[in-house]
Design a protein around this motif. Structure first.
Motif, PDB file in Angstrom:
ATOM      1  N   ILE A   1      87.826  23.130 -63.081  1.00 35.95           N
ATOM      2  CA  ILE A   1      88.045  24.328 -63.913  1.00 35.95           C
ATOM      3  C   ILE A   1      88.469  25.510 -63.044  1.00 35.95           C
ATOM      4  CG2 ILE A   1      86.874  26.047 -65.348  1.00 35.95           C
ATOM      5  CD1 ILE A   1      85.184  23.727 -66.470  1.00 35.95           C
ATOM      6  N   LEU A   2      87.781  25.696 -61.912  1.00 33.88           N
ATOM      7  CA  LEU A   2      88.077  26.826 -61.042  1.00 33.88           C
ATOM      8  C   LEU A   2      89.425  26.676 -60.348  1.00 33.88           C
ATOM      9  CD1 LEU A   2      84.565  27.430 -59.422  1.00 33.88           C
ATOM     10  CD2 LEU A   2      85.673  28.763 -61.226  1.00 33.88           C
ATOM     11  N   LYS A   3      89.936  25.461 -60.284  1.00 28.57           N
ATOM     12  CA  LYS A   3      91.245  25.239 -59.667  1.00 28.57           C
ATOM     13  C   LYS A   3      92.385  25.379 -60.672  1.00 28.57           C
ATOM     14  CE  LYS A   3      89.558  22.001 -56.135  1.00 28.57           C
ATOM     15  NZ  LYS A   3      89.608  20.587 -55.676  1.00 28.57           N
ATOM     16  N   ASN A   4      92.050  25.397 -61.947  1.00 26.92           N
ATOM     17  CA  ASN A   4      93.090  25.381 -62.967  1.00 26.92           C
ATOM     18  C   ASN A   4      93.570  26.791 -63.291  1.00 26.92           C
ATOM     19  OD1 ASN A   4      93.678  25.421 -66.189  1.00 26.92           O
ATOM     20  ND2 ASN A   4      94.471  23.592 -65.189  1.00 26.92           N
ATOM     21  N   GLU A   5      94.848  27.027 -63.101  1.00 25.45           N
ATOM     22  CA  GLU A   5      95.401  28.365 -63.319  1.00 25.45           C
ATOM     23  C   GLU A   5      95.384  28.761 -64.794  1.00 25.45           C
ATOM     24  OE1 GLU A   5      99.248  28.653 -61.635  1.00 25.45           O
ATOM     25  OE2 GLU A   5      98.583  28.295 -59.560  1.00 25.45           O
ATOM     26  N   SER A   6      95.596  27.811 -65.683  1.00 27.75           N
ATOM     27  CA  SER A   6      95.634  28.125 -67.114  1.00 27.75           C
ATOM     28  C   SER A   6      94.293  28.670 -67.606  1.00 27.75           C
ATOM     29  CB  SER A   6      96.026  26.875 -67.915  1.00 27.75           C
ATOM     30  OG  SER A   6      97.301  26.429 -67.563  1.00 27.75           O
TER      31      SER A   6
ATOM     32  N   ILE B   1      80.598  25.865 -71.413  1.00 35.48           N
ATOM     33  CA  ILE B   1      79.519  26.558 -70.702  1.00 35.48           C
ATOM     34  C   ILE B   1      80.040  27.822 -70.034  1.00 35.48           C
ATOM     35  CG2 ILE B   1      77.893  26.390 -68.776  1.00 35.48           C
ATOM     36  CD1 ILE B   1      77.008  24.861 -71.235  1.00 35.48           C
ATOM     37  N   VAL B   2      81.211  27.718 -69.397  1.00 35.44           N
ATOM     38  CA  VAL B   2      81.799  28.886 -68.733  1.00 35.44           C
ATOM     39  C   VAL B   2      82.071  30.000 -69.737  1.00 35.44           C
ATOM     40  CG1 VAL B   2      83.855  29.725 -67.520  1.00 35.44           C
ATOM     41  CG2 VAL B   2      82.779  27.576 -66.826  1.00 35.44           C
ATOM     42  N   SER B   3      82.511  29.644 -70.934  1.00 29.19           N
ATOM     43  CA  SER B   3      82.809  30.657 -71.950  1.00 29.19           C
ATOM     44  C   SER B   3      81.551  31.354 -72.456  1.00 29.19           C
ATOM     45  CB  SER B   3      83.555  30.016 -73.124  1.00 29.19           C
ATOM     46  OG  SER B   3      82.707  29.139 -73.848  1.00 29.19           O
ATOM     47  N   MET B   4      80.399  30.720 -72.290  1.00 28.23           N
ATOM     48  CA  MET B   4      79.147  31.339 -72.738  1.00 28.23           C
ATOM     49  C   MET B   4      78.586  32.331 -71.723  1.00 28.23           C
ATOM     50  SD  MET B   4      77.054  28.039 -74.177  1.00 28.23           S
ATOM     51  CE  MET B   4      77.814  26.831 -75.261  1.00 28.23           C
ATOM     52  N   ILE B   5      78.966  32.169 -70.459  1.00 26.96           N
ATOM     53  CA  ILE B   5      78.329  32.942 -69.390  1.00 26.96           C
ATOM     54  C   ILE B   5      78.437  34.450 -69.586  1.00 26.96           C
ATOM     55  CG2 ILE B   5      78.438  33.461 -66.914  1.00 26.96           C
ATOM     56  CD1 ILE B   5      79.055  30.522 -66.423  1.00 26.96           C
ATOM     57  N   PRO B   6      79.628  35.020 -69.876  1.00 25.02           N
ATOM     58  CA  PRO B   6      79.702  36.488 -70.012  1.00 25.02           C
ATOM     59  C   PRO B   6      78.738  37.058 -71.049  1.00 25.02           C
ATOM     60  CG  PRO B   6      81.896  35.554 -69.857  1.00 25.02           C
ATOM     61  CD  PRO B   6      80.962  34.400 -69.999  1.00 25.02           C
ATOM     62  N   MET B   7      78.642  36.427 -72.220  1.00 24.79           N
ATOM     63  CA  MET B   7      77.741  36.932 -73.248  1.00 24.79           C
ATOM     64  C   MET B   7      76.291  36.788 -72.825  1.00 24.79           C
ATOM     65  SD  MET B   7      79.690  38.170 -75.487  1.00 24.79           S
ATOM     66  CE  MET B   7      78.357  38.590 -76.590  1.00 24.79           C
TER      67      MET B   7
END
Length: 295
Positions: free
Chosen positions: A66-71, A267-273
């Motif tokens: 995920i961290l390597k993916n530019e999109s 999971i990554v999308s939940m982190i900011p909230m």
């Protein structure tokens, strides 16, 4: 001092409420913990469907991909920008709309109140909204998402309800001391409305961060996709290869990698909230309570 005694029925009701609360917490946490466990588990246990709440064969490969993916990173940055600018603009617009209703007297105030309430009863609709954004030349622009969600009548009512609770004497005293209306609004009233600002701000942040229909309607260029649009590509289409994630090592394994990455992105999308909410929780509860009581 007299102390109220709880009856047997009170204990029964309290126990029932605790049990219900525990069941609700389990129902909410189980899917999240299951997704987290799968995202950090090895290929074999996931393929065998052995992963429940405890990771099997701990690995962070999905998150490395995920961290390597530019999109994904670009979409994450787009969502952060839209959310950050959107919440600032929305709070400013909401405050400018609520302040005259709560703290000022002027000709036509009743008509102004009606215009603020009209959007709660009637909506322009999808097609007129799209045509308006198109005529303004905002298709594929971040401002299409920010401006279409700039202000909510409900948020104006919540803030107005809170501002009406501020003592009028405080405002009149500042005006008598020579403060202009703009200074009163910024230096006297605004600091007292932090709780409501935090409450409305959290709603706006959650709305922008989770927005899906707006980006789907106004954003068509892949480089301007928000995180929710990328999630659609990964989760709904179930095809991680389209996002250049991982390497195909066979039919079954490639599907497994896609599953792990899909859950990892969730999971990554939940982190900011999850990071923001603890800092504004006390203001959130206070803002909602005061707004409800004073309304």
């Amino acid at each position: 001092m007299l102390h109220s005694k709880m009856t047997k029925m009170d204990y029964v009701i309290e126990a029932v409420l605790i049990v219900i609360g525990a069941i609700v917490c389990i129902c909410i946490l189980y899917p999240i913990l299951n997704i987290l466990a799968i995202s950090i588990s090895a290929d074999g246990p996931v393929l065998r469907h052995d992963v429940r709440l405890i990771p099997q064969g701990f690995t962070l490969k999905a998150y490395k991909d995920i961290l390597k993916n530019e999109s994904i990173l670009r979409a994450f940055g787009n969502s952060i920008f839209i959310t950050g600018v959107g919440v600032v603009c929305s709070l400013a617009a909401t405050y400018l709309a609520a302040y005259p209703i709560a703290c000022c007297e002027f000709p036509g105030k009743k008509i102004y109140n009606v215009f603020v309430l009209i959007p709660m009863w009637f909506q322009g609709g999808m097609v007129p909204s799209y045509l308006c954004v198109q005529k303004l030349g905002l298709i594929n622009s971040y401002w299409a998402l920010i401006l279409t969600a700039l202000i909510s009548s409900y948020h104006v009512l919540i803030l107005t309800s809170f501002l009406r609770g501020i003592p009028r004497e405080l405002l009149e005293s500042a005006r008598m001391d020579g403060a202009g209306e703009f200074r009163v609004m910024l230096q006297v009233v605004a600091p007292l409305a932090k709780a409501s600002f935090a409450t409305i701000g959290l709603w706006v942040i959650a709305g922008h961060w989770n927005a899906y229909f707006g980006p789907l309607l106004y954003i068509t260029k892949s480089e301007r996709f928000t995180l929710q649009q990328v999630l659609r590509e990964i989760v709904l289409e179930a095809n991680a290869a389209q996002m250049d994630l991982g390497t195909a090592r066979g039919g079954q394994v490639s599907v497994n990698i896609a599953d792990q990455i899909r859950y990892g992105v969730l999971i990554v999308s939940m982190i900011p909230m999850m990071v923001i909410y603890p800092f504004v929780q006390k203001y959130f509860v206070k803002g909602v309570t005061l707004g409800a009581v004073k309304g």
